[in-house]
Design an enzyme around this catalytic site. Structure first.
Site, PDB file in Angstrom:
ATOM      1  N   ARG A  62       0.449  13.888   7.387  1.00 53.10           N
ATOM      2  CA  ARG A  62       1.170  14.117   8.641  1.00 53.10           C
ATOM      3  C   ARG A  62       2.672  14.292   8.403  1.00 53.10           C
ATOM      4  NH1 ARG A  62      -1.444   8.855  11.390  1.00 53.10           N
ATOM      5  NH2 ARG A  62      -1.560   8.281   9.182  1.00 53.10           N
ATOM      6  N   GLY A 103      -3.080   0.307  15.338  1.00 59.36           N
ATOM      7  CA  GLY A 103      -4.275  -0.511  15.550  1.00 59.36           C
ATOM      8  C   GLY A 103      -3.981  -1.532  16.648  1.00 59.36           C
ATOM      9  N   LEU A 125       0.849  -1.195   0.000  1.00 59.82           N
ATOM     10  CA  LEU A 125       0.000   0.000   0.000  1.00 59.82           C
ATOM     11  C   LEU A 125       0.885   1.246   0.000  1.00 59.82           C
ATOM     12  CD1 LEU A 125      -2.708  -1.108   2.564  1.00 59.82           C
ATOM     13  CD2 LEU A 125      -2.439  -1.680   0.142  1.00 59.82           C
ATOM     14  N   ALA A 126       0.732   2.018  -1.062  1.00 63.73           N
ATOM     15  CA  ALA A 126       1.652   3.143  -1.238  1.00 63.73           C
ATOM     16  C   ALA A 126       0.954   4.352  -1.836  1.00 63.73           C
ATOM     17  CB  ALA A 126       2.810   2.711  -2.133  1.00 63.73           C
TER      18      ALA A 126
HETATM   19  C1  UD1 Z   1      -2.353   1.493   9.627  1.00 66.45           C
HETATM   20  C2  UD1 Z   1      -3.356   0.486  10.209  1.00 66.45           C
HETATM   21  C3  UD1 Z   1      -3.049   0.254  11.681  1.00 66.45           C
HETATM   22  C4  UD1 Z   1      -1.598  -0.211  11.852  1.00 66.45           C
HETATM   23  C5  UD1 Z   1      -0.641   0.801  11.187  1.00 66.45           C
HETATM   24  C6  UD1 Z   1       0.754   0.223  11.193  1.00 66.45           C
HETATM   25  C7  UD1 Z   1      -5.510   0.635   9.054  1.00 66.45           C
HETATM   26  C8  UD1 Z   1      -6.874   1.203   9.065  1.00 66.45           C
HETATM   27  N1  UD1 Z   1      -4.692   0.995  10.034  1.00 66.45           N
HETATM   28  O1  UD1 Z   1      -2.567   2.741  10.278  1.00 66.45           O
HETATM   29  O2  UD1 Z   1      -3.915  -0.757  12.176  1.00 66.45           O
HETATM   30  O3  UD1 Z   1      -1.295  -0.340  13.218  1.00 66.45           O
HETATM   31  O4  UD1 Z   1      -1.023   1.016   9.809  1.00 66.45           O
HETATM   32  O5  UD1 Z   1       1.672   1.109  10.648  1.00 66.45           O
HETATM   33  O6  UD1 Z   1      -5.220  -0.145   8.180  1.00 66.45           O
HETATM   34  N2  UD1 Z   1      -2.783   3.848   2.100  1.00 66.45           N
HETATM   35  C9  UD1 Z   1      -3.227   3.733   0.809  1.00 66.45           C
HETATM   36  N3  UD1 Z   1      -4.463   4.166   0.504  1.00 66.45           N
HETATM   37  C10 UD1 Z   1      -5.295   4.707   1.422  1.00 66.45           C
HETATM   38  C11 UD1 Z   1      -4.846   4.825   2.739  1.00 66.45           C
HETATM   39  C12 UD1 Z   1      -3.579   4.380   3.061  1.00 66.45           C
HETATM   40  O7  UD1 Z   1      -2.491   3.239  -0.051  1.00 66.45           O
HETATM   41  O8  UD1 Z   1      -6.425   5.070   1.049  1.00 66.45           O
HETATM   42  C13 UD1 Z   1      -1.423   3.374   2.426  1.00 66.45           C
HETATM   43  C14 UD1 Z   1      -0.508   4.469   2.940  1.00 66.45           C
HETATM   44  O9  UD1 Z   1       0.263   5.023   1.871  1.00 66.45           O
HETATM   45  C15 UD1 Z   1       0.388   3.727   3.905  1.00 66.45           C
HETATM   46  C16 UD1 Z   1      -0.468   2.574   4.378  1.00 66.45           C
HETATM   47  O10 UD1 Z   1      -1.535   2.440   3.450  1.00 66.45           O
HETATM   48  O11 UD1 Z   1       1.533   3.210   3.246  1.00 66.45           O
HETATM   49  C17 UD1 Z   1      -1.019   2.782   5.780  1.00 66.45           C
HETATM   50  O12 UD1 Z   1      -1.819   3.936   5.810  1.00 66.45           O
HETATM   51  P1  UD1 Z   1      -1.719   4.963   7.006  1.00 66.45           P
HETATM   52  O13 UD1 Z   1      -2.660   6.078   6.747  1.00 66.45           O
HETATM   53  O14 UD1 Z   1      -0.315   5.305   7.268  1.00 66.45           O
HETATM   54  O15 UD1 Z   1      -2.303   4.062   8.202  1.00 66.45           O
HETATM   55  P2  UD1 Z   1      -1.967   4.130   9.747  1.00 66.45           P
HETATM   56  O16 UD1 Z   1      -2.745   5.224  10.333  1.00 66.45           O
HETATM   57  O17 UD1 Z   1      -0.512   4.173   9.954  1.00 66.45           O
HETATM   58 CA    CA Z   2       1.240   4.407   8.679  1.00 67.00          CA
END
Ligand code: UD1
Ligand code: CA
Length: 464
Positions: A15, A140, A8-9
């Site tokens: 932030r 989480g 996921l990127a």
């Molecule tokens: C997420 C997890 C959390 C975990 C944490 C670990 C969820 C809801 N939460 O939180 O349980 O403890 O990671 O680091 O999954 N991304 C996308 N598309 C989106 C949203 C995010 O590609 O629509 C990607 C971001 O680029 C990132 C990753 O997913 O690489 C995680 O997203 P982020 O918003 O950082 O989640 P956390 O709040 O860190």
């Molecule tokens: Ca994260």
């Protein structure tokens, strides 16, 4: 039946306060997504898919077409991100799918492989990689059940009681591909952030009567992610110490570690000494018994044994055994320095080969050139390789002697053992063994200065 990884990127990195995709933010001069890609490859995952979104062009450029990507047009959450890869996953529903976040660089192949082992042997539909953290804020939380887990609750949705849980999700999961594809469409955005959370898969999988469990990583570091600059700096510091530790174990010498940054893919031979201010980037190889530093940047460069690099910047170059380079030297891409070469202060070399035991001691520019063995280039020489439009080549034969302040106007060839006189601007080829002089002759005006001085003193006396 193949295993997939979905990284996921797509995230914007609100932030992080950056204009680039968050996953391109660097830990030890290496984008976080590179760490994650390397871990997937090292673990032997067959198909790697990257979900891109914010800054997709920048990410594409970085990935250089080496990985299959899918676009997440709107960032609606981690669950929504994985949905974008569903068509690709459905092609091979019988294997397992690893989901990872591109902003958690320390997930390693050992953890990925051990978690897969647990996932398979326990017959889980999902296995979450978790760790116990003293400060679980922001992650989480894992809600345990009798024989597995019952949910992952995000910080913003957690009750005061759940916030006390120290076991957190790394957001790295092994799913049975089929179970993942079955539950993804059922995720809703009913939560504090109004997002489609991938974490909800756990409860949906349990509802289908399948097993959900957690694999606790041996090293809690693997869960760490960076959402902001403070966390990124913390990851850098942890990684920096770890990487230096690995090199210490391999017999590399550090007198102190001030300003030393070594990227994770760098290798360094035993007995090499790294002095302060050294930055080693990308795929750089350094041999044994070298002295590197102080103050070097070495990027994607191979360095042999017994090499001394003092205040050198080198990019995409090769330096062979016992070369002695610096201080204040730049080796630009495509430079190949052979054994025993000496390069002194304020020298720049670009896209050139320098033969064995050649000396280029000071203030010289060598570009697009083939310099032979045992050549001596005096101070202030310049290969004039560019006419404003095109680049041309200079060839200097073995044992040639290029006098100080020679300009070699390319294309030009200096034959073996030939000399150029100091201060010459050489515009045509010089045969082997010849001397080329291309400068004005010295004209001596006898007593010129004496007469001039006398005229001035006379004028002064007469004015008194
Ligand atoms: C997420 C997890 C959390 C975990 C944490 C670990 C969820 C809801 N939460 O939180 O349980 O403890 O990671 O680091 O999954 N991304 C996308 N598309 C989106 C949203 C995010 O590609 O629509 C990607 C971001 O680029 C990132 C990753 O997913 O690489 C995680 O997203 P982020 O918003 O950082 O989640 P956390 O709040 O860190
Ligand atoms: Ca994260």
């Amino acid at each position: 039946m193949a295993d997939n990884a979905v990284i996921l990127a797509a995230g914007y990195g609100k932030r992080m306060k950056t204009d680039i995709p968050k996953v391109l933010c660097e830990v030890l001069e290496t984008p976080m997504i590179r760490w994650v890609l390397n871990a997937c490859e090292a673990a032997g995952v067959e198909n790697i898919y990257v979900v891109k979104g914010y800054g997709a062009e920048m990410l594409d450029e970085y990935l250089g077409g080496k990985y299959e990507t899918v676009m997440q047009k709107e960032r609606l959450g981690t669950g929504h991100a994985v949905m974008q890869a569903m068509e690709l996953l459905k092609k091979d529903p019988d294997g397992n799918t690893l989901v990872l976040c591109g902003d958690a660089p320390f997930m390693d192949k050992e953890t990925i492989s051990a978690a897969l082992e647990a996932h398979r042997s326990q017959g889980n539909a999902v296995t979450v990689v978790t760790a116990e953290l003293d400060e679980p804020f922001g992650y989480g939380r894992i809600v345990r059940s009798e024989n597995g887990i019952s949910a992952i609750v995000e910080e913003k949705d957690a009750t005061a009681e759940q916030k006390k849980i120290k076991e957190v999700s790394s957001s790295c999961y092994w799913f049975s591909t089929k179970a993942l594809c079955d539950v993804l469409p059922e995720i809703t955005a009913n939560n504090a952030q109004g997002e489609y959370y991938l974490t909800d898969c756990v409860e949906l999988i349990l509802k289908k009567g399948l097993r959900a469990s957690a694999y606790i990583a041996d090293d809690p570091k693997v869960v760490m992610g960076a959402n902001d600059r403070r966390a990124l700096l913390e990851l850098n510091e942890i990684a920096r110490r770890d990487v230096i530790g690995k090199h210490l174990d391999n017999g590399v010498e550090f007198v102190c570690t001030d300003g030393i940054i070594i990227s994770p893919e760098v290798s360094i031979g035993q007995g090499t000494k790294i002095l302060p201010g050294v930055i080693l980037r990308g795929k750089t190889f350094i041999g044994s018994n070298c002295v590197i530093g102080p103050n070097c940047i070495i990027e994607d460069t191979a360095v042999g044994n017994g090499v001394v690099l003092n205040n050198v910047q080198a990019y995409q170059s090769v330096v062979l055994d016992n070369a002695k380079i610096g201080p204040f030297v730049q080796l630009r891409p495509g430079t190949h320095i052979d054994e025993g070469v000496k390069i002194g202060d304020f020298v720049e070399i670009k896209n050139s080969t320098i033969g064995k035991k050649t000396a280029i001691s000071h203030l010289t520019y060598v570009g697009d050139s083939e310099v032979g063995e045992n050549v001596n280039m005096g101070g202030g020489c310049v290969t004039c390789n560019y006419d404003g439009e095109r680049k041309f080549k200079t060839v200097i034969g073995n044992n040639a002697f290029i006098g100080c302040n020679t300009n070699l106007v390319a294309p030009v060839t200096i034959g073996e053992g030939a000399y150029t006189a100091a201060g010459s601007t050489i515009t045509s080829d010089v045969p082997s063994g010849a001397l080329a002089i291309e400068r004005g002759r010295t004209t001596i005006k006898q007593d010129y200065a004496v007469k001039k001085l006398k005229a001035r003193t006379d004028k002064f006396k007469n004015s008194q």
